[in-house]
Design an enzyme around this catalytic site. Structure first.
Site, PDB file in Angstrom:
ATOM      1  N   GLY A   1       0.909  -1.192  -0.097  1.00  0.00           N
ATOM      2  CA  GLY A   1       0.157   0.084  -0.008  1.00  0.00           C
ATOM      3  C   GLY A   1       0.953   1.361  -0.018  1.00  0.00           C
ATOM      4  O   GLY A   1       2.101   1.103  -0.221  1.00  0.00           O
TER       5      GLY A   1
ATOM      6  N   GLU B   1      -1.131  -1.579  -6.612  1.00  0.00           N
ATOM      7  CA  GLU B   1      -1.474  -0.313  -6.844  1.00  0.00           C
ATOM      8  C   GLU B   1      -0.774   0.711  -7.478  1.00  0.00           C
ATOM      9  O   GLU B   1      -0.532   1.080  -8.771  1.00  0.00           O
ATOM     10  CB  GLU B   1      -2.466  -0.120  -5.873  1.00  0.00           C
ATOM     11  CG  GLU B   1      -3.445   1.352  -6.163  1.00  0.00           C
ATOM     12  CD  GLU B   1      -4.159   1.746  -4.854  1.00  0.00           C
ATOM     13  OE1 GLU B   1      -5.175   1.027  -4.727  1.00  0.00           O
ATOM     14  OE2 GLU B   1      -3.723   2.535  -4.378  1.00  0.00           O
TER      15      GLU B   1
ATOM     16  N   GLY C   1      -7.252   1.594  -2.029  1.00  0.00           N
ATOM     17  CA  GLY C   1      -7.408   0.315  -2.517  1.00  0.00           C
ATOM     18  C   GLY C   1      -7.184  -0.776  -1.534  1.00  0.00           C
ATOM     19  O   GLY C   1      -7.216  -2.101  -1.906  1.00  0.00           O
TER      20      GLY C   1
HETATM   21  N1  COA Z   1      -4.234   7.987  15.440  1.00  0.00           N
HETATM   22  C1  COA Z   1      -4.004   9.236  14.948  1.00  0.00           C
HETATM   23  N2  COA Z   1      -3.123   9.566  13.963  1.00  0.00           N
HETATM   24  C2  COA Z   1      -2.190   8.644  13.641  1.00  0.00           C
HETATM   25  C3  COA Z   1      -2.443   7.337  14.156  1.00  0.00           C
HETATM   26  C4  COA Z   1      -3.530   7.095  15.149  1.00  0.00           C
HETATM   27  N3  COA Z   1      -3.896   5.724  15.660  1.00  0.00           N
HETATM   28  N4  COA Z   1      -1.509   6.518  13.426  1.00  0.00           N
HETATM   29  C5  COA Z   1      -0.674   7.189  12.832  1.00  0.00           C
HETATM   30  N5  COA Z   1      -1.152   8.602  12.848  1.00  0.00           N
HETATM   31  C6  COA Z   1      -1.039   9.667  11.993  1.00  0.00           C
HETATM   32  C7  COA Z   1       0.667   9.616  12.134  1.00  0.00           C
HETATM   33  O1  COA Z   1       1.250  10.369  13.494  1.00  0.00           O
HETATM   34  C8  COA Z   1       1.126  10.552  10.755  1.00  0.00           C
HETATM   35  O2  COA Z   1       0.831  11.798  11.364  1.00  0.00           O
HETATM   36  P1  COA Z   1       1.622  13.183  10.657  1.00  0.00           P
HETATM   37  O3  COA Z   1       1.392  13.075   9.331  1.00  0.00           O
HETATM   38  O4  COA Z   1       1.009  14.365  11.227  1.00  0.00           O
HETATM   39  O5  COA Z   1       2.934  12.934  11.187  1.00  0.00           O
HETATM   40  C9  COA Z   1       0.034  10.067   9.955  1.00  0.00           C
HETATM   41  O6  COA Z   1      -1.021   9.487  10.647  1.00  0.00           O
HETATM   42  C10 COA Z   1       0.602   9.254   8.885  1.00  0.00           C
HETATM   43  O7  COA Z   1       1.201   8.026   9.528  1.00  0.00           O
HETATM   44  P2  COA Z   1       2.567   7.415   9.228  1.00  0.00           P
HETATM   45  O8  COA Z   1       3.058   6.672  10.340  1.00  0.00           O
HETATM   46  O9  COA Z   1       3.562   8.690   8.427  1.00  0.00           O
HETATM   47  O10 COA Z   1       2.248   6.344   7.887  1.00  0.00           O
HETATM   48  P3  COA Z   1       2.180   6.308   6.478  1.00  0.00           P
HETATM   49  O11 COA Z   1       2.803   7.344   5.955  1.00  0.00           O
HETATM   50  O12 COA Z   1       2.689   4.780   6.405  1.00  0.00           O
HETATM   51  O13 COA Z   1       0.315   6.453   6.255  1.00  0.00           O
HETATM   52  C11 COA Z   1      -1.782   5.989   6.817  1.00  0.00           C
HETATM   53  C12 COA Z   1      -0.495   5.640   7.171  1.00  0.00           C
HETATM   54  C13 COA Z   1      -2.893   4.734   7.375  1.00  0.00           C
HETATM   55  C14 COA Z   1      -2.420   7.248   6.889  1.00  0.00           C
HETATM   56  C15 COA Z   1      -1.775   5.550   5.012  1.00  0.00           C
HETATM   57  O14 COA Z   1      -1.343   4.213   4.789  1.00  0.00           O
HETATM   58  C16 COA Z   1      -3.217   5.482   4.477  1.00  0.00           C
HETATM   59  O15 COA Z   1      -3.722   6.604   4.140  1.00  0.00           O
HETATM   60  N6  COA Z   1      -3.862   4.251   4.210  1.00  0.00           N
HETATM   61  C17 COA Z   1      -5.106   4.323   3.757  1.00  0.00           C
HETATM   62  C18 COA Z   1      -5.191   4.094   2.062  1.00  0.00           C
HETATM   63  C19 COA Z   1      -4.285   2.702   1.933  1.00  0.00           C
HETATM   64  O16 COA Z   1      -4.221   1.893   2.564  1.00  0.00           O
HETATM   65  N7  COA Z   1      -4.402   2.763   0.782  1.00  0.00           N
HETATM   66  C20 COA Z   1      -3.330   1.535   0.074  1.00  0.00           C
HETATM   67  C21 COA Z   1      -4.165   0.869  -0.849  1.00  0.00           C
HETATM   68  S1  COA Z   1      -2.818   0.384  -2.102  1.00  0.00           S
END
Ligand code: COA
Length: 506
Positions: free
Chosen positions: A265, A290, A384
């Site tokens: 992802g 994706e 996705g």
């Molecule tokens: N509660 C609140 N905030 C949280 C949290 C929680 N439990 N867990 C993580 N965060 C915040 C982090 O602190 C970070 O905040 P910042 O941007 O202010 O620093 C932000 O979420 C992103 O987290 P990060 O650790 O940098 O992870 P990431 O870049 O791997 O992103 C998701 C994680 C979940 C946000 C991202 O993967 C996503 O949008 N996923 C949904 C869509 C998806 O899975 N698509 C893939 C399909 S191919």
């Protein structure tokens, strides 16, 4: 201009070249736009920018449909200009995120494979104008996309008019990477004939009626680069746990060291976990994913990858430079598809993917929240992750056990929003370890999740919740009045901890 015009290989279209300002002037208040672009790659650039400029002197609103998130701060500029009525199906921009959560615009968060069905089925408003970035227009009028496909096929097919942005910053060598296939209408459809990730089942270009091309804008602007964080100590440990799990699958005879088609992802964590495979014994890997992020190209360079299927390529500046300079080498390995196909449940189930996506939080029974902070505030969208998790051979969710410097536990009694139900989550991985939830009843999952995935500083409290809930009985014991108490405490005090003392973790 002369060289740029060569990219329009159908002579009758050469007189359709207009400025971005002129093309943007055709967009009227209330229209629905279908823009190319998926995770900052292959997005229409000049017309959205010209539209934002128009908003300085005019008041109007449009619906903005894309593949996924856009680059060039387009979502930010759109939000600041106040010109978006409804946005779908994914975004990842902090300003737009704020706008969505403040109610300044509507956002529809749905599985990315589904947009096409909703357009084809006439559920969504008809696309008035599709704006598609391309590297060229072929002799037959078909549009050769650039660094993503996303929803460009369905938008071009169903739009009343199409504007093509030919971006000469992208090499024409991208032609041949794409594999355009439309499965047809629901209920009157053949099986999608894709049995292996590297198979080609479609055409190089998006076939359209050339008469629908209302204008062509010539541009020269690179995609925005990826902004993901580089792997750190914790993501390296997470990767090691994942590898350990995969090795146990090989030992059990369920996988070989070629694994199964991998999907990883978006985001820093999923990228870092895949990066961890570089020094592993796994080889001849196939990706059916994706987005291809940096880690996939690192694996290709390490000689680990046989082929990689995607709908978009989103990489850091350094990686993009390498990719551009060696496109013919990487092209051999890559097939790019419409997001409807890259994320299609039928294909994902047939291929038996190993899908690695990221959770914001998970609960003691294995439900996963990927989108809503404290159940209320939209982060980016489900993207996705649901397309893959529901249909994968192995639905793996990764996340660090703590967020916001230790104020938040990623493992909670009950998730505050459910994107992936306990039925769709096979494996949870944090830097603490992994929990294999397959074939387990809810009560059997609890010890694995708490002891192997939650941060030690929250385990006692999680156990206390479960033990109190278990006294009340039930198949999936809960104390409803306390199930979201951790989130309530977070909203009220800024931490899920009973005292602020634990908020020291970096
Ligand atoms: N509660 C609140 N905030 C949280 C949290 C929680 N439990 N867990 C993580 N965060 C915040 C982090 O602190 C970070 O905040 P910042 O941007 O202010 O620093 C932000 O979420 C992103 O987290 P990060 O650790 O940098 O992870 P990431 O870049 O791997 O992103 C998701 C994680 C979940 C946000 C991202 O993967 C996503 O949008 N996923 C949904 C869509 C998806 O899975 N698509 C893939 C399909 S191919």
């Amino acid at each position: 201009m002369e060289g740029q015009l060569d990219r329009i290989r159908r002579d009758s279209l050469k007189n359709k070249v207009v400025s971005a300002e002129e093309a943007a002037s055709w967009i009227e208040d209330g229209m629905t736009l279908g823009l190319s672009g998926f995770t900052r790659a292959g997005d229409a650039k000049a017309i959205p920018e010209a539209l934002v400029k128009r908003a300085e002197t005019e008041t109007f609103k449009v619906n903005v449909f894309t593949g996924a998130s856009l680059g060039h701060d387009i979502d930010k500029l759109f939000t600041e200009a106040g010109i978006v009525d409804k946005r779908l199906p994914f975004q990842a921009d902090p300003t737009m995120r704020k706008g969505i959560n403040n109610g300044e615009l509507l956002f529809v968060d749905h599985h990315l494979s589904n947009t096409s069905e909703l357009v084809r089925g006439g559920v969504l408003p008809q696309i008035d104008i599709a704006v598609i970035e391309a590297v060229a227009i072929a002799e037959d009028g078909s549009i050769i996309p650039s660094t993503s496909i996303g929803n460009s096929l369905i938008y071009a097919e169903h739009a009343k008019a199409i504007i093509v942005e030919i971006n000469v910053a992208h090499s024409e060598e991208w032609e041949g990477v794409h594999d355009i296939y439309d499965p047809g209408v629901l209920g009157d459809r053949e099986p999608i004939p894709l049995k292996h990730p590297d198979e080609r089942i479609g055409t190089y270009g998006i076939p359209i009626d050339p008469e629908k091309i209302a204008g062509i804008v010539l541009t020269e602007e690179y995609d925005s680069f990826s902004t993901i964080d580089q792997p750190d100590d914790e993501t390296e440990v997470m990767a090691e746990h994942l590898l350990q799990f995969l090795r146990s699958e090989i030992k059990a005879g369920r996988l070989t060291n070629e694994l199964a088609p991998l999907q990883s992802g978006i985001g820093s964590q999923a990228n870092a976990v895949l990066h961890g495979m570089i020094n592993s014994e796994f080889e001849n890997l196939e990706l059916y994913s994706e987005v291809l992020q940096d880690s996939v190209f690192e694996l290709i360079d390490a000689g680990k990858v046989k082929s990689a299927s995607c709908t978009s390529i989103t990489v850091t500046e350094e990686r993009m430079n390498k990719l551009r300079n060696n496109l013919s080498f990487y092209k051999e390995k890559i097939v790019m598809r419409p997001q409807e196909i890259s994320n299609h449940p039928e294909v994902i189930r047939r291929l038996g993917t190993i899908s690695i996506n990221t959770a914001l939080e998970f609960d003691i029974y294995g439900n996963v929240n990927s989108t809503h902070v404290t159940g209320t505030k939209m982060m980016n969208g489900i993207g996705g992750s649901g397309d893959f998790a529901r249909n994968a051979r192995l639905a793996i969710f990764v996340t660090k056990s703590l967020a916001k410097k230790g104020a938040i536990s990623s493992c909670v009694p009950f998730v505050s929003h459910v994107d992936h139900t306990e039925h769709d989550v096979d494996i949870i991985v944090t830097e603490q370890g992994y929990a294999d939830l397959r074939g387990l009843a809810p009560k059997e999952r609890v010890p694995l999740i708490i002891n192997q995935c939650a941060h030690p500083s929250f385990r006692d409290e999680l156990w206390a919740y479960y033990e109190e809930a278990a006294l009340r009985g039930g198949h999936t014991p809960h104390i409803l009045e306390k199930a979201l108490s951790w989130h309530i405490r977070l909203s009220e005090t800024g931490t899920m901890r009973e005292s602020k003392e634990g908020v020291t973790h970096q």
